[in-house]
Design a protein around this motif. Structure first.
Motif, PDB file in Angstrom:
ATOM      1  N   GLN A 114      13.694  18.328  -8.609  1.00 20.61           N
ATOM      2  CA  GLN A 114      12.494  17.529  -8.365  1.00 20.61           C
ATOM      3  C   GLN A 114      12.044  17.615  -6.915  1.00 20.61           C
ATOM      4  O   GLN A 114      10.871  17.381  -6.612  1.00 20.61           O
ATOM      5  CB  GLN A 114      12.759  16.075  -8.752  1.00 20.61           C
ATOM      6  CG  GLN A 114      12.951  15.861 -10.242  1.00 20.61           C
ATOM      7  CD  GLN A 114      13.230  14.407 -10.594  1.00 20.61           C
ATOM      8  OE1 GLN A 114      13.160  13.519  -9.758  1.00 20.61           O
ATOM      9  NE2 GLN A 114      13.569  14.161 -11.856  1.00 20.61           N
ATOM     10  N   THR A 115      12.960  17.931  -6.013  1.00 24.73           N
ATOM     11  CA  THR A 115      12.621  18.021  -4.587  1.00 24.73           C
ATOM     12  C   THR A 115      12.770  19.430  -4.025  1.00 24.73           C
ATOM     13  O   THR A 115      12.197  19.743  -2.988  1.00 24.73           O
ATOM     14  CB  THR A 115      13.498  17.073  -3.757  1.00 24.73           C
ATOM     15  OG1 THR A 115      14.879  17.406  -3.942  1.00 24.73           O
ATOM     16  CG2 THR A 115      13.274  15.619  -4.185  1.00 24.73           C
ATOM     17  N   HIS A 116      13.557  20.279  -4.698  1.00 21.11           N
ATOM     18  CA  HIS A 116      13.759  21.655  -4.259  1.00 21.11           C
ATOM     19  C   HIS A 116      13.527  22.579  -5.453  1.00 21.11           C
ATOM     20  O   HIS A 116      13.886  22.249  -6.585  1.00 21.11           O
ATOM     21  CB  HIS A 116      15.173  21.853  -3.712  1.00 21.11           C
ATOM     22  CG  HIS A 116      15.397  21.181  -2.391  1.00 21.11           C
ATOM     23  ND1 HIS A 116      15.372  19.804  -2.242  1.00 21.11           N
ATOM     24  CD2 HIS A 116      15.635  21.704  -1.155  1.00 21.11           C
ATOM     25  CE1 HIS A 116      15.590  19.500  -0.970  1.00 21.11           C
ATOM     26  NE2 HIS A 116      15.752  20.622  -0.292  1.00 21.11           N
ATOM     27  N   HIS A 117      12.973  23.733  -5.203  1.00 22.75           N
ATOM     28  CA  HIS A 117      12.592  24.629  -6.294  1.00 22.75           C
ATOM     29  C   HIS A 117      13.710  25.579  -6.716  1.00 22.75           C
ATOM     30  O   HIS A 117      13.556  26.297  -7.697  1.00 22.75           O
ATOM     31  CB  HIS A 117      11.361  25.450  -5.891  1.00 22.75           C
ATOM     32  CG  HIS A 117      10.178  24.609  -5.533  1.00 22.75           C
ATOM     33  ND1 HIS A 117       9.701  23.601  -6.352  1.00 22.75           N
ATOM     34  CD2 HIS A 117       9.376  24.613  -4.435  1.00 22.75           C
ATOM     35  CE1 HIS A 117       8.657  23.027  -5.780  1.00 22.75           C
ATOM     36  NE2 HIS A 117       8.437  23.613  -4.616  1.00 22.75           N
ATOM     37  N   GLY A 118      14.794  25.613  -5.990  1.00 22.03           N
ATOM     38  CA  GLY A 118      15.890  26.511  -6.335  1.00 22.03           C
ATOM     39  C   GLY A 118      15.784  27.837  -5.604  1.00 22.03           C
ATOM     40  O   GLY A 118      14.913  28.017  -4.753  1.00 22.03           O
ATOM     41  N   PRO A 119      16.665  28.776  -5.898  1.00 24.05           N
ATOM     42  CA  PRO A 119      17.664  28.805  -6.980  1.00 24.05           C
ATOM     43  C   PRO A 119      18.834  27.858  -6.739  1.00 24.05           C
ATOM     44  O   PRO A 119      19.004  27.332  -5.638  1.00 24.05           O
ATOM     45  CB  PRO A 119      18.143  30.263  -6.976  1.00 24.05           C
ATOM     46  CG  PRO A 119      17.984  30.675  -5.553  1.00 24.05           C
ATOM     47  CD  PRO A 119      16.729  30.003  -5.081  1.00 24.05           C
ATOM     48  N   SER A 171      15.135  27.717   2.186  1.00 22.17           N
ATOM     49  CA  SER A 171      15.303  26.270   2.317  1.00 22.17           C
ATOM     50  C   SER A 171      15.172  25.517   1.006  1.00 22.17           C
ATOM     51  O   SER A 171      15.542  24.346   0.919  1.00 22.17           O
ATOM     52  CB  SER A 171      14.279  25.717   3.322  1.00 22.17           C
ATOM     53  OG  SER A 171      12.962  25.962   2.861  1.00 22.17           O
ATOM     54  N   GLN A 172      14.646  26.161  -0.038  1.00 25.27           N
ATOM     55  CA  GLN A 172      14.488  25.498  -1.336  1.00 25.27           C
ATOM     56  C   GLN A 172      15.713  25.655  -2.246  1.00 25.27           C
ATOM     57  O   GLN A 172      15.749  25.106  -3.335  1.00 25.27           O
ATOM     58  CB  GLN A 172      13.250  26.048  -2.053  1.00 25.27           C
ATOM     59  CG  GLN A 172      11.930  25.648  -1.408  1.00 25.27           C
ATOM     60  CD  GLN A 172      11.716  24.144  -1.435  1.00 25.27           C
ATOM     61  OE1 GLN A 172      11.780  23.522  -2.486  1.00 25.27           O
ATOM     62  NE2 GLN A 172      11.482  23.557  -0.275  1.00 25.27           N
ATOM     63  N   SER A 173      16.709  26.368  -1.793  1.00 29.01           N
ATOM     64  CA  SER A 173      17.893  26.590  -2.604  1.00 29.01           C
ATOM     65  C   SER A 173      18.761  25.334  -2.674  1.00 29.01           C
ATOM     66  O   SER A 173      18.661  24.433  -1.835  1.00 29.01           O
ATOM     67  CB  SER A 173      18.708  27.761  -2.059  1.00 29.01           C
ATOM     68  OG  SER A 173      19.026  27.555  -0.699  1.00 29.01           O
ATOM     69  N   PHE A 199      23.077  30.002   4.442  1.00 25.71           N
ATOM     70  CA  PHE A 199      22.461  29.058   3.508  1.00 25.71           C
ATOM     71  C   PHE A 199      21.700  27.973   4.277  1.00 25.71           C
ATOM     72  O   PHE A 199      22.238  27.336   5.179  1.00 25.71           O
ATOM     73  CB  PHE A 199      23.553  28.420   2.655  1.00 25.71           C
ATOM     74  CG  PHE A 199      23.083  27.435   1.621  1.00 25.71           C
ATOM     75  CD1 PHE A 199      22.630  27.866   0.390  1.00 25.71           C
ATOM     76  CD2 PHE A 199      23.111  26.076   1.878  1.00 25.71           C
ATOM     77  CE1 PHE A 199      22.211  26.967  -0.576  1.00 25.71           C
ATOM     78  CE2 PHE A 199      22.693  25.157   0.925  1.00 25.71           C
ATOM     79  CZ  PHE A 199      22.239  25.612  -0.311  1.00 25.71           C
ATOM     80  N   LYS A 200      20.445  27.732   3.886  1.00 26.05           N
ATOM     81  CA  LYS A 200      19.598  26.738   4.557  1.00 26.05           C
ATOM     82  C   LYS A 200      19.099  25.658   3.607  1.00 26.05           C
ATOM     83  O   LYS A 200      18.247  24.852   3.968  1.00 26.05           O
ATOM     84  CB  LYS A 200      18.382  27.439   5.186  1.00 26.05           C
ATOM     85  CG  LYS A 200      18.720  28.526   6.187  1.00 26.05           C
ATOM     86  CD  LYS A 200      19.411  27.964   7.418  1.00 26.05           C
ATOM     87  CE  LYS A 200      19.665  29.071   8.441  1.00 26.05           C
ATOM     88  NZ  LYS A 200      20.403  28.564   9.630  1.00 26.05           N
ATOM     89  N   GLY A 201      19.624  25.623   2.395  1.00 26.24           N
ATOM     90  CA  GLY A 201      19.099  24.719   1.384  1.00 26.24           C
ATOM     91  C   GLY A 201      19.797  23.381   1.331  1.00 26.24           C
ATOM     92  O   GLY A 201      20.383  22.904   2.308  1.00 26.24           O
ATOM     93  N   LEU A 202      19.765  22.764   0.140  1.00 25.08           N
ATOM     94  CA  LEU A 202      20.298  21.430  -0.100  1.00 25.08           C
ATOM     95  C   LEU A 202      21.719  21.541  -0.635  1.00 25.08           C
ATOM     96  O   LEU A 202      21.950  22.144  -1.687  1.00 25.08           O
ATOM     97  CB  LEU A 202      19.410  20.707  -1.117  1.00 25.08           C
ATOM     98  CG  LEU A 202      19.906  19.353  -1.651  1.00 25.08           C
ATOM     99  CD1 LEU A 202      19.934  18.315  -0.523  1.00 25.08           C
ATOM    100  CD2 LEU A 202      19.028  18.873  -2.799  1.00 25.08           C
ATOM    101  N   LEU A 203      22.665  20.957   0.076  1.00 28.30           N
ATOM    102  CA  LEU A 203      24.052  20.892  -0.382  1.00 28.30           C
ATOM    103  C   LEU A 203      24.288  19.520  -0.993  1.00 28.30           C
ATOM    104  O   LEU A 203      24.251  18.493  -0.299  1.00 28.30           O
ATOM    105  CB  LEU A 203      25.022  21.138   0.774  1.00 28.30           C
ATOM    106  CG  LEU A 203      26.515  20.966   0.456  1.00 28.30           C
ATOM    107  CD1 LEU A 203      26.947  21.873  -0.692  1.00 28.30           C
ATOM    108  CD2 LEU A 203      27.359  21.212   1.703  1.00 28.30           C
ATOM    109  N   LEU A 204      24.533  19.479  -2.294  1.00 25.80           N
ATOM    110  CA  LEU A 204      24.742  18.227  -3.007  1.00 25.80           C
ATOM    111  C   LEU A 204      26.192  17.765  -2.880  1.00 25.80           C
ATOM    112  O   LEU A 204      27.079  18.568  -2.589  1.00 25.80           O
ATOM    113  CB  LEU A 204      24.397  18.412  -4.482  1.00 25.80           C
ATOM    114  CG  LEU A 204      22.942  18.753  -4.810  1.00 25.80           C
ATOM    115  CD1 LEU A 204      22.821  19.136  -6.280  1.00 25.80           C
ATOM    116  CD2 LEU A 204      22.024  17.590  -4.475  1.00 25.80           C
TER     117      LEU A 204
END
Length: 237
Positions: A114-119, A171-173, A199-204
């Protein structure tokens, strides 16, 4: 009702914090199982499993906070129970093999998209010795892909493809750690490997840290599904 023992690997280099976290989880699980005794032990604590079994008595249920089945659940844990003099104990399916956990992974991935497009990268432990840990991770990735139609791949700490070798994804990953607890792999190894890969994306947070986990485990204990005796029932996923 049979007593329950929640068992995790723990942190051999520093057993205390992981043991305390597991005890806290056991208390939360117990809140969903009124009248049933729920205790915990890590394998990193010397004699903790034996002492817990002695205190709880015969006929209990052991729930493994592991993310895959295989040697630990089919051989090592039953052997430890025998060595501890346990009578009538049953090893249940581990956390990572529960269909409810796989459904939760789909939910978490959907929320992140919902906030990041992936992958999406599903980060798992893996093993250079056995395909079993990667089988279940690949199964969960396939479930997420089928449910959400998104791009998702698995990458590992201890086998190829490794997290540190990922190509930069932007950044969308999203990275979802398929781990049960906040041990050293989650707090140190995964961030370090992702940093090495650029890696520059979202780490859950690790999947096992989700607030739904205590109720999910309590439901699994209530169903009392014994550990699968096959090497991995997700091999063909």
């Amino acid at each position: 009702m049979p007593p329950v023992l929640i068992v995790a690997h723990g942190q051999p280099s520093n057993p205390g914090p992981a043991a305390a976290d597991l005890a806290d989880l056991a208390a939360k699980i117990a809140s969903h199982l009124p009248g049933q005794t729920v205790a915990s032990a890590t394998l990193a604590e010397p004699d903790a499993l034996r002492d817990a079994i002695t205190k709880l008595g015969p006929g209990g249920l052991l729930f493994p906070m592991f993310m895959a089945g295989g040697w630990f659940t089919r051989i090592n844990l039953p052997a430890r129970l025998t060595a501890a003099g346990a009578q009538g104990w049953q090893v249940l399916e581990p956390l990572g093999c529960l269909t409810a956990l796989h459904d939760l992974a789909v939910k978490v991935a959907a929320e992140a998209l919902q906030t990041h497009h992936g992958p999406i990268i599903l980060a798992a432990h893996g093993s250079f010795k056995s395909p079993v840990p990667s089988d279940v991770a690949n199964h969960v990735a396939a479930q997420i892909r089928a449910a959400l139609g998104c791009q998702i791949e698995t990458a590992f700490i201890d086998q190829a493809p490794q997290l540190k070798d990922l190509a930069p994804l932007g950044s969308q990953s999203i990275c979802l750690p398929f781990f049960a607890a906040a041990g050293g792999h989650v707090t140190t190894d995964i961030p370090a490997a992702l940093a090495e890969s650029g890696f520059k994306g979202l780490l859950l947070p690790a999947l096992g840290l989700r607030p739904e986990i205590p109720a999910l485990i309590a439901a699994a204990i209530g169903a009392a599904t014994p550990v699968c005796q096959q090497d991995c029932r997700f091999r063909k996923a």
